[in-house]
Design an enzyme around this catalytic site. Structure first.
Site, PDB file in Angstrom:
ATOM      1  N   THR A  70      -1.857 -14.993  -1.107  1.00  0.00           N
ATOM      2  CA  THR A  70      -0.428 -13.983  -1.790  1.00  0.00           C
ATOM      3  C   THR A  70      -1.112 -14.701  -3.770  1.00  0.00           C
ATOM      4  O   THR A  70      -2.543 -15.712  -3.695  1.00  0.00           O
ATOM      5  CB  THR A  70       0.671 -14.760  -1.543  1.00  0.00           C
ATOM      6  OG1 THR A  70       1.020 -13.620  -2.557  1.00  0.00           O
ATOM      7  CG2 THR A  70       0.483 -16.120  -1.704  1.00  0.00           C
ATOM      8  N   LYS A  74      -4.865 -12.921  -3.754  1.00  0.00           N
ATOM      9  CA  LYS A  74      -5.234 -11.847  -3.738  1.00  0.00           C
ATOM     10  C   LYS A  74      -6.997 -10.811  -3.622  1.00  0.00           C
ATOM     11  O   LYS A  74      -6.869 -10.463  -3.041  1.00  0.00           O
ATOM     12  CB  LYS A  74      -3.903 -10.685  -3.725  1.00  0.00           C
ATOM     13  CG  LYS A  74      -2.571 -10.930  -2.734  1.00  0.00           C
ATOM     14  CD  LYS A  74      -1.564  -9.772  -3.426  1.00  0.00           C
ATOM     15  CE  LYS A  74      -0.755 -10.831  -2.185  1.00  0.00           C
ATOM     16  NZ  LYS A  74       0.394  -9.135  -1.993  1.00  0.00           N
ATOM     17  N   ASN A  95      -4.757  -8.721   0.999  1.00  0.00           N
ATOM     18  CA  ASN A  95      -3.596  -9.707   1.975  1.00  0.00           C
ATOM     19  C   ASN A  95      -3.208 -10.790   3.476  1.00  0.00           C
ATOM     20  O   ASN A  95      -2.013 -11.809   2.994  1.00  0.00           O
ATOM     21  CB  ASN A  95      -2.161  -8.766   1.553  1.00  0.00           C
ATOM     22  CG  ASN A  95      -1.401  -8.233   2.366  1.00  0.00           C
ATOM     23  OD1 ASN A  95      -2.218  -8.424   3.412  1.00  0.00           O
ATOM     24  ND2 ASN A  95      -0.393  -7.865   2.583  1.00  0.00           N
ATOM     25  N   ASP A 111      -0.568  -4.749   3.043  1.00  0.00           N
ATOM     26  CA  ASP A 111       1.058  -3.559   2.097  1.00  0.00           C
ATOM     27  C   ASP A 111       0.754  -2.445   2.092  1.00  0.00           C
ATOM     28  O   ASP A 111       2.231  -2.050   2.791  1.00  0.00           O
ATOM     29  CB  ASP A 111       0.883  -4.293   0.567  1.00  0.00           C
ATOM     30  CG  ASP A 111       1.259  -5.306   0.289  1.00  0.00           C
ATOM     31  OD1 ASP A 111       2.067  -6.016   0.848  1.00  0.00           O
ATOM     32  OD2 ASP A 111       0.877  -5.660  -1.054  1.00  0.00           O
ATOM     33  N   GLY A 135       6.060   2.733 -10.763  1.00  0.00           N
ATOM     34  CA  GLY A 135       5.104   1.328 -10.057  1.00  0.00           C
ATOM     35  C   GLY A 135       3.418   0.921 -10.332  1.00  0.00           C
ATOM     36  O   GLY A 135       3.352   2.091  -9.430  1.00  0.00           O
ATOM     37  N   GLY A 137       1.707  -2.219 -10.500  1.00  0.00           N
ATOM     38  CA  GLY A 137       1.028  -4.010 -10.414  1.00  0.00           C
ATOM     39  C   GLY A 137       0.365  -3.516  -8.494  1.00  0.00           C
ATOM     40  O   GLY A 137      -0.016  -2.442  -8.122  1.00  0.00           O
ATOM     41  N   GLY A 138       0.464  -4.583  -7.671  1.00  0.00           N
ATOM     42  CA  GLY A 138      -0.524  -5.310  -7.321  1.00  0.00           C
ATOM     43  C   GLY A 138      -0.078  -4.115  -5.635  1.00  0.00           C
ATOM     44  O   GLY A 138      -0.303  -3.853  -5.271  1.00  0.00           O
ATOM     45  N   GLY A 247      13.461  -3.253   1.784  1.00  0.00           N
ATOM     46  CA  GLY A 247      11.250  -3.074   1.660  1.00  0.00           C
ATOM     47  C   GLY A 247      11.668  -3.719   2.329  1.00  0.00           C
ATOM     48  O   GLY A 247      10.525  -4.140   3.421  1.00  0.00           O
TER      49      GLY A 247
HETATM   50  N1  NAP Z   1       8.775  -5.486   1.571  1.00  0.00           N
HETATM   51  C1  NAP Z   1       7.044  -5.666   1.126  1.00  0.00           C
HETATM   52  O1  NAP Z   1       6.989  -5.873   1.944  1.00  0.00           O
HETATM   53  C2  NAP Z   1       7.056  -6.133  -0.304  1.00  0.00           C
HETATM   54  C3  NAP Z   1       4.904  -6.202  -0.678  1.00  0.00           C
HETATM   55  C4  NAP Z   1       4.007  -6.332  -1.381  1.00  0.00           C
HETATM   56  C5  NAP Z   1       5.622  -6.782  -2.718  1.00  0.00           C
HETATM   57  N2  NAP Z   1       6.518  -6.684  -2.674  1.00  0.00           N
HETATM   58  C6  NAP Z   1       7.996  -6.373  -3.914  1.00  0.00           C
HETATM   59  O2  NAP Z   1       7.500  -5.601  -4.700  1.00  0.00           O
HETATM   60  C7  NAP Z   1       7.664  -5.604  -6.160  1.00  0.00           C
HETATM   61  C8  NAP Z   1       6.276  -5.930  -7.350  1.00  0.00           C
HETATM   62  O3  NAP Z   1       5.248  -6.633  -6.671  1.00  0.00           O
HETATM   63  P1  NAP Z   1       4.001  -6.835  -6.845  1.00  0.00           P
HETATM   64  O4  NAP Z   1       3.255  -7.489  -6.836  1.00  0.00           O
HETATM   65  O5  NAP Z   1       3.929  -5.828  -6.940  1.00  0.00           O
HETATM   66  O6  NAP Z   1       4.227  -7.547  -8.724  1.00  0.00           O
HETATM   67  P2  NAP Z   1       3.511  -7.001  -9.549  1.00  0.00           P
HETATM   68  O7  NAP Z   1       2.021  -6.959  -9.310  1.00  0.00           O
HETATM   69  O8  NAP Z   1       3.456  -7.875 -10.533  1.00  0.00           O
HETATM   70  O9  NAP Z   1       3.261  -5.622 -10.627  1.00  0.00           O
HETATM   71  C9  NAP Z   1       4.487  -5.751 -10.601  1.00  0.00           C
HETATM   72  C10 NAP Z   1       5.058  -4.376 -11.151  1.00  0.00           C
HETATM   73  O10 NAP Z   1       7.161  -4.485 -11.787  1.00  0.00           O
HETATM   74  C11 NAP Z   1       6.254  -3.342 -13.387  1.00  0.00           C
HETATM   75  N3  NAP Z   1       7.739  -4.316 -14.143  1.00  0.00           N
HETATM   76  C12 NAP Z   1       7.813  -5.698 -13.842  1.00  0.00           C
HETATM   77  N4  NAP Z   1       9.041  -6.189 -15.029  1.00  0.00           N
HETATM   78  C13 NAP Z   1       8.671  -4.531 -15.415  1.00  0.00           C
HETATM   79  C14 NAP Z   1      10.284  -4.397 -16.738  1.00  0.00           C
HETATM   80  N5  NAP Z   1      10.460  -5.076 -17.639  1.00  0.00           N
HETATM   81  N6  NAP Z   1      10.571  -2.778 -17.101  1.00  0.00           N
HETATM   82  C15 NAP Z   1       9.196  -1.910 -16.563  1.00  0.00           C
HETATM   83  N7  NAP Z   1       8.637  -2.481 -15.476  1.00  0.00           N
HETATM   84  C16 NAP Z   1       7.997  -3.976 -14.657  1.00  0.00           C
HETATM   85  C17 NAP Z   1       5.395  -3.616 -13.765  1.00  0.00           C
HETATM   86  O11 NAP Z   1       5.208  -3.091 -15.135  1.00  0.00           O
HETATM   87  P3  NAP Z   1       3.343  -3.137 -16.044  1.00  0.00           P
HETATM   88  O12 NAP Z   1       1.845  -3.033 -15.097  1.00  0.00           O
HETATM   89  O13 NAP Z   1       3.847  -2.223 -17.019  1.00  0.00           O
HETATM   90  O14 NAP Z   1       3.255  -4.833 -15.965  1.00  0.00           O
HETATM   91  C18 NAP Z   1       4.409  -3.080 -12.275  1.00  0.00           C
HETATM   92  O15 NAP Z   1       4.372  -2.099 -11.434  1.00  0.00           O
HETATM   93  C19 NAP Z   1       7.799  -6.987  -6.091  1.00  0.00           C
HETATM   94  O16 NAP Z   1       8.942  -6.740  -6.038  1.00  0.00           O
HETATM   95  C20 NAP Z   1       7.709  -7.556  -4.554  1.00  0.00           C
HETATM   96  O17 NAP Z   1       8.621  -8.872  -4.195  1.00  0.00           O
HETATM   97  C21 NAP Z   1       7.528  -6.314  -1.783  1.00  0.00           C
END
Ligand code: NAP
Length: 264
Positions: A70, A74, A95, A111, A135, A137-138, A247
């Site tokens: 994590t 990654k 991951n 994922d 979104g 992000g990762g 999720g």
């Molecule tokens: N269910 C599961 O198995 C699973 C697996 C993985 C992740 N997740 C969840 O998925 C979510 C994202 O994780 P990640 O690893 O992708 O995180 P990350 O790489 O940090 O990406 C975060 C995303 O959220 C956006 N964001 C964050 N703050 C924001 C704001 N204030 N306004 C608008 N957009 C915002 C970011 O936009 P920018 O690009 O503009 O910053 C980006 O698209 C988390 O809640 C995580 O727990 C769940």
């Protein structure tokens, strides 16, 4: 319930920095306990500069069957592995790593497969569907490739950082030329499936990642956030008669995939 770890146990790790927030090890242990397999997982606090040495050591540990990876490892982990699945290569992140009996290390991105399996567990198929994803992000990278690989008709990716959404849309379109992949915003009611992959919704008072004010029962809304189990987005979708998927479905399916991956 305590876990008895013995010399017969298969050992796994979760590599992270910082490590205090890591819950994946507990989720993995609970899953293996529930399916009656003797697997024990521990978080490992690994600084970025120590990653090569730690991975080298894990290679030589005969009772280790794999490890989760994590933040912030990654992407960096990929150059230390013997093989990365083509799916993980396209996403640009690993991951989970399987360690074979010979000490070979094989990386995958669960994922992506976990997301599609999670939807399927709610009888939601992506083939032929129009999908709006918030979104890039990762996790969003993984779900976007997964949605296209599952045969969606159209995928629109919106993100606060629009350049990231455009870059992701271009990569997904290049790999899946039959899918209409675009970056930008669009009305949620025009889609069969709306997916939130942003972290908006984890904290009370967060803005909504998507405007759902005009959706109806024909739209399914999936939020990959695990905590809270029902996000504000999901509550609003349900109030408008839409089907919602949280999720936990994606997380649970990843546990099943970890078990299958280390058995293969
Ligand atoms: N269910 C599961 O198995 C699973 C697996 C993985 C992740 N997740 C969840 O998925 C979510 C994202 O994780 P990640 O690893 O992708 O995180 P990350 O790489 O940090 O990406 C975060 C995303 O959220 C956006 N964001 C964050 N703050 C924001 C704001 N204030 N306004 C608008 N957009 C915002 C970011 O936009 P920018 O690009 O503009 O910053 C980006 O698209 C988390 O809640 C995580 O727990 C769940």
């Amino acid at each position: 319930m305590s876990v008895e770890i013995t010399g017969k146990s298969k050992i796994m790790f979760v590599l992270a920095d910082p490590v205090d927030h890591v819950r994946a090890s507990a989720v993995i242990n609970a899953h293996f306990r529930a399916i009656g397999e003797d697997v024990a997982t521990s978080p490992l606090h690994v600084l970025p500069e120590d990653l090569p040495a730690v991975v080298g050591a894990i290679r030589r540990m005969g009772n280790v069957v794999g490890f989760g990876v994590t933040i912030p490892h990654k992407v960096a982990i990929m150059s230390h592995l013997d093989l990365v699945t083509s799916g993980a290569e396209a996403i640009g992140a690993v991951n989970f790593v399987k360690r074979t009996a010979e000490g070979r290390l094989i990386g995958d991105n669960l994922d992506a497969s976990g997301f599609i399996a999670g939807l399927a567990s709610h009888r939601c198929a992506v083939g032929g569907k129009r999908v709006l994803q918030a979104g890039a992000g990762g996790a969003g990278r993984a779900t976007a490739f997964a949605i296209a690989a599952a045969g969606a008709a159209e995928l629109v990716i919106s993100n606060r950082d629009e350049a990231k959404a455009r870059a992701l849309a271009e990569c997904v379109a290049a790999r899946h030329p039959t899918v209409n992949v675009l970056a930008g915003t669009a009305p949620a009611e025009d889609f069969d499936l709306v997916v939130n992959t942003t972290s908006l919704g984890m904290k009370a008072g967060d803005a909504l990642p998507v405007d759902l004010s005009r959706i109806g029962p024909q739209t399914t809304v999936c939020d990959i956030i695990v905590n809270p189990a029902v996000t504000e987005l999901m509550a609003l979708a349900a109030a408008r008669g839409a089907r919602t998927i949280g999720g936990k479905a994606m997380l649970d399916e990843q546990m099943t995939l970890v078990a299958e991956f280390i058995r293969r």
